[in-house]
Design an enzyme around this catalytic site. Structure first.
Site, PDB file in Angstrom:
ATOM      1  N   GLU B 245       0.830  -1.201   0.000  1.00  0.00           N
ATOM      2  CA  GLU B 245       0.000   0.000   0.000  1.00  0.00           C
ATOM      3  C   GLU B 245       0.869   1.258   0.000  1.00  0.00           C
ATOM      4  O   GLU B 245       1.485   1.595   1.002  1.00  0.00           O
ATOM      5  CB  GLU B 245      -0.807  -0.045   1.289  1.00  0.00           C
ATOM      6  CG  GLU B 245      -2.130   0.604   1.231  1.00  0.00           C
ATOM      7  CD  GLU B 245      -2.854   0.260   2.517  1.00  0.00           C
ATOM      8  OE1 GLU B 245      -2.467   0.815   3.542  1.00  0.00           O
ATOM      9  OE2 GLU B 245      -3.765  -0.583   2.473  1.00  0.00           O
ATOM     10  N   SER B 378       7.313  -0.381 -15.913  1.00  0.00           N
ATOM     11  CA  SER B 378       7.086   0.564 -17.012  1.00  0.00           C
ATOM     12  C   SER B 378       5.585   0.776 -17.202  1.00  0.00           C
ATOM     13  O   SER B 378       4.765  -0.031 -16.758  1.00  0.00           O
ATOM     14  CB  SER B 378       7.691   0.023 -18.303  1.00  0.00           C
ATOM     15  OG  SER B 378       6.871  -1.011 -18.814  1.00  0.00           O
ATOM     16  N   ASN B 379       5.233   1.867 -17.855  1.00  0.00           N
ATOM     17  CA  ASN B 379       3.807   2.145 -18.037  1.00  0.00           C
ATOM     18  C   ASN B 379       3.132   1.089 -18.922  1.00  0.00           C
ATOM     19  O   ASN B 379       1.927   0.867 -18.796  1.00  0.00           O
ATOM     20  CB  ASN B 379       3.625   3.560 -18.583  1.00  0.00           C
ATOM     21  CG  ASN B 379       3.865   4.601 -17.500  1.00  0.00           C
ATOM     22  OD1 ASN B 379       4.506   4.313 -16.490  1.00  0.00           O
ATOM     23  ND2 ASN B 379       3.329   5.792 -17.695  1.00  0.00           N
TER      24      ASN B 379
END
Ligand code: FAD
Lengths: 378, 395
Positions: B245, B378-379
């Site tokens: 979290e 990575s995105n």
């Protein structure tokens, strides 16, 4: 064939590529970039020997004629190899002399440019002027048969490599008046001239220039007084067209490297190029390249043959908008698809990224050209 | 963003704000806001100031020094720190190794390492990525062979942020063969960077800066006591960390400060004799960015609420990472464009002459921030996670 190079151009481009393949590898380039002068005298001489410095200059002054279209394949090869020599700076300033200079100026300056013994730079931009070519407040006062010049110039690409500067200054009118701008030839070693050079992100040199009571003779005036803006605009358009051609090469190089990486880099047991998410990204980069080829051709043709000034400006601006957007798109994607490797200084791709980033801003960014495209009207 | 916070939350925010105003050293803040590079001592100095106040590890259990704040309070604290221009918390010790030890560490490991991490006695780095294993981390190959009460490590890590400043590195290593499940056979080790056989080689990034490294391991001996969790269960540890979290994924506070810097900078640039901030084209770009920021702030709060009430869809962090990094990159890009032709010249990373003018740092910063869409998953990988976890698409 309208869009392809003729045989002579292809041969020249081949010789340039051969030269660069031999003398301008990644390591050789790195040494040049970090050297004191920031360019290689021997590479410069090789350019002269190949006749590259004579493109765009008429036979009578030792040149080989042709215009932006003739020059484009050379710039394309430069874009592929990321050439940092002051070529664009020199040929741009040479055009100012070729198109606007007196016979005496043309005869003394141009042959030396062609043979590679005189490097030029164009000192135009002023602090706060951004890309507005009419925003000139450097002042040239007539005095004792000549002129005295005071003012500040900035962001002069390759200013510190130049043997001679072409400087815009006001002989009349107010800042941003379209009339009253003149061009002068100034020796960078003259009294009152101070130059501060820095490096650029893409490995070039750039200078800020301060002119404090610089005295020049009447013969230093390029052409006639007060009417230089149309000349400056046409020559900056010429430079913009060449920059578009350079973008074609730089984008080709970024795309080739990325395609190769997609085929060879393996993750999850397969080449990353087998992931469709990345295939589509690569395809979009190739589409950008095709569009830039078209627009570079449009820009070069327009500066070479468009007689209607408004139309020329609109076409060059259209090209530059596309080129700026494609340069941004391809440079960002090529780094992203290389993953961490794309960030490394040790790979060429990050250097191509930097050059494309600069190309997008040079000679006016996308916003500037969008505005000029919209507002250029008769 | 007052309208989104309750009166209690606003009071907490003011408390944090007041404390930051009094305790964030001006020289550190100036370094951050003027884009000068921070050194190890800068990070540690700030960390120790926070530790002395008891605020350095808000998310840790209170027995180890946590603050006991709610998730919302943690979010507010992080946003305020970023907004004030505090040096970023180096995540490797406080946000990564610490939580791992709290969850999986032996009593001895906790006793020894947690207080040291808390106080900033040790500077940590993260040894996950290898040349052949980036997005596909589970394919990692660095070998750890057990010999008596030691493991012997051979192999290489890459992209190791701050390895050149670090005292310790936590590594994922291969202690068993790659079986059918490749994740098996991976273990999580704590390694002293002073161990014989470790070599750190700098990797210069395209902005010219040195933040990442290659780390080579040649017959490096690591006590078995430095293994966290069971042998072969390192992947569980790593996954816990990924799913851990986190409240600052979107980096909103920092981006809000950067946004104000952008506006102020654009107001100082000129176009047609007027401030660039009056130019309608540029204005539109800035406005779009502000709207992006607004949307992400609300999204972030909505997600926090979902997490607090146990309605998480498992993809929140990925969404925040994607949008947060896109905003960070746009900020650097607009700032560079605002500088106009002057953006070309770069000040060297340690040029203090140009200290007050950020112009020379803008292009380098634009380059550097390309990393944000590559690292920390990575995105593209984040999108894969959303596709799988949230949408249930087949892989
Ligand atoms: C500045 C920086 C700091 C870093 N710091 C650390 C650190 O401290 N410790 C550490 O361990 N690591 C660190 N990393 C490494 C980082 O985690 C990796 O770069 C990242 O995981 C990507 O791996 P890669 O570079 O090998 O790229 P690759 O995994 O080879 O990816 C290349 C490209 O392919 C894409 N791709 C890969 N797989 C898929 C797929 N299945 N579907 C679609 N696209 C895909 C990627 O998104 C990327 O665009 C850092 C990286 C950078 C740039």
């Amino acid at each position: 064939m309208k869009f392809a190079c003729d045989e002579e151009q292809s041969l020249l481009a081949d010789s340039v590529r051969r030269l660069l393949a031999h003398d301008y590898g990644f390591e050789a380039r790195r040494e040049i970039v970090t050297s004191t002068t920031g360019y290689s005298a021997s590479v410069w001489k090789a350019f002269a020997d190949l006749g590259l410095l004579g493109l765009g200059i008429v036979l009578e002054h030792g040149g080989f004629g042709g215009g932006a279209l003739a020059c484009a394949p050379v710039l394309e090869a430069f874009g592929e190899a990321l050439v940092v020599e002051p070529y664009l700076a020199t040929v741009t300033a040479a055009q100012l002399v070729a198109r606007g200079g007196t016979t005496a100026q043309r005869e003394t300056i141009l042959p030396r440019v062609v043979e590679g013994t005189l490097r030029l730079a164009f000192a135009q931009t002023e602090p706060g002027a951004r890309y507005d070519l009419a925003e000139v407040s450097t002042l040239a006062r007539a005095s004792g048969g000549g002129y005295v010049i005071d003012g500040q110039k900035c962001a002069i690409v390759h200013g510190s490599c130049a043997d001679l500067l072409v400087v815009s200054a006001r002989t009349s009118g107010q800042v941003r008046d379209p009339t009253g701008i003149s061009l002068f030839l100034i020796d960078p070693r003259a009294n009152g001239v101070t130059m501060r050079s820095s490096r650029t992100l893409d490995g070039l040199r750039i200078a800020d220039l301060s002119l404090a009571g610089v005295q020049v003779a009447a013969e230093a005036l390029v052409g006639s007084a007060g009417s230089a803006l149309p000349l400056i605009e046409s020559v900056v358009d010429y430079a913009t067209a060449l920059l578009c051609a350079e973008a074609v090469g730089a984008i080709a190089s970024a795309n080739a490297a990325t395609l190769d990486y997609l085929k060879t880099r393996r993750q999850f047991g397969a080449p990353i190029g087998s992931f469709q998410a990345l295939q589509h990204r690569m395809v979009d980069m190739v589409i950008s390249h095709e569009q830039v080829k078209s627009m570079a051709w449009l820009a070069c043709t327009s500066v070479d043959s468009e007689r209607d000034e408004v139309k020329r400006k609109r076409m060059v601006s259209a090209a530059k908008v596309k080129v700026a957007e494609a340069a941004r798109h391809v440079s960002q994607e090529s780094v992203q698809l290389h993953g961490g490797m794309g960030m490394s200084d040790e790979l060429k791709i990050s250097h191509t990224f930097r050059r494309l980033t600069m190309i997008a801003q040079l000679c006016g960014d996308a916003n500037h050209h969008l505005e000029r495209f919209t507002h250029s009207k008769r | 963003m007052d309208l989104d916070y309750s009166p209690d939350e606003l009071a907490f925010r003011d408390l944090v704000r007041t404390w930051l105003r009094a305790n964030l050293p001006a020289d550190l803040r100036d370094k951050v806001t003027h884009y000068r590079s921070l050194v190890r001592d800068d990070y540690l100095r700030w960390q120790r100031i926070l530790a002395a106040k008891g605020w350095v590890a808000p998310a840790w259990p209170t027995e180890w020094g946590g603050t006991g704040w709610s998730i919302m309070q943690r979010h507010i604290f992080e946003e305020e720190c970023g907004y004030a221009g505090a040096p970023p918390i180096v995540p490797f010790g406080l946000l990564m190794c610490g939580p791992v030890l709290i969850k999986f560490g032996s009593a001895a490991q906790k006793q020894h390492f947690l207080p040291r991490i808390y106080r900033g006695d040790d500077f940590w780095c993260q040894g996950y990525s290898e040349p052949g294993s980036g997005s596909d981390l589970a394919s990692l190959r660095m070998a750890a062979v057990r010999k008596g009460d030691h493991y012997v490590l051979n192999g290489q890590k890459i992209w190791t942020t701050f390895a050149h400043m670090a005292d310790w590195i936590f590594c994922l290593v291969r202690t068993g063969a790659e079986s059918d499940r490749r994740q098996d056979g991976i273990s999580f080790l704590l390694v002293d960077m002073k161990s014989p056989g470790i070599t750190v080689r700098p990797l210069v990034l395209m902005d010219g800066g040195h933040e990442v490294n290659e780390v080579f391991f040649d017959e490096v001996k690591v006590p078995v006591a430095n293994r966290v969790h069971e042998e072969g269960k390192g992947w569980t540890v790593a996954k816990y960390l990924l799913g851990h979290e986190r409240t600052n994924t979107a980096r909103l506070g920092t981006s809000m400060r950067e946004f104000e810097t952008l506006k102020a900078y654009a107001a100082r640039q000129r176009k047609d004799g007027r401030p660039l901030s009056d130019d309608p084209r540029f204005c539109d770009q800035v406005a779009r960015l502000e709207i992006e920021l607004l949307a992400l702030s609300i999204t972030n709060l909505r997600f926090l609420e979902a997490i607090i009430s146990g309605r998480s869809n498992g993809a929140e962090a990925s969404i925040l990472k994607i949008k947060g990094t896109e905003i960070q990159q746009t900020l650097t890009e607009l700032m560079m464009q605002a500088a106009g032709p002057s953006m070309q010249a770069i000040a060297s990373a340690d040029d203090t002459a140009a200290a007050d003018d950020i112009t020379g740092a803008l292009a380098r910063r634009y380059c550097n921030y390309r990393k944000t869409t590559i690292y920390a998953g990575s995105n593209e990988i984040q999108r894969n996670i959303i596709a799988k976890q949230m949408l249930g698409l087949p892989s």
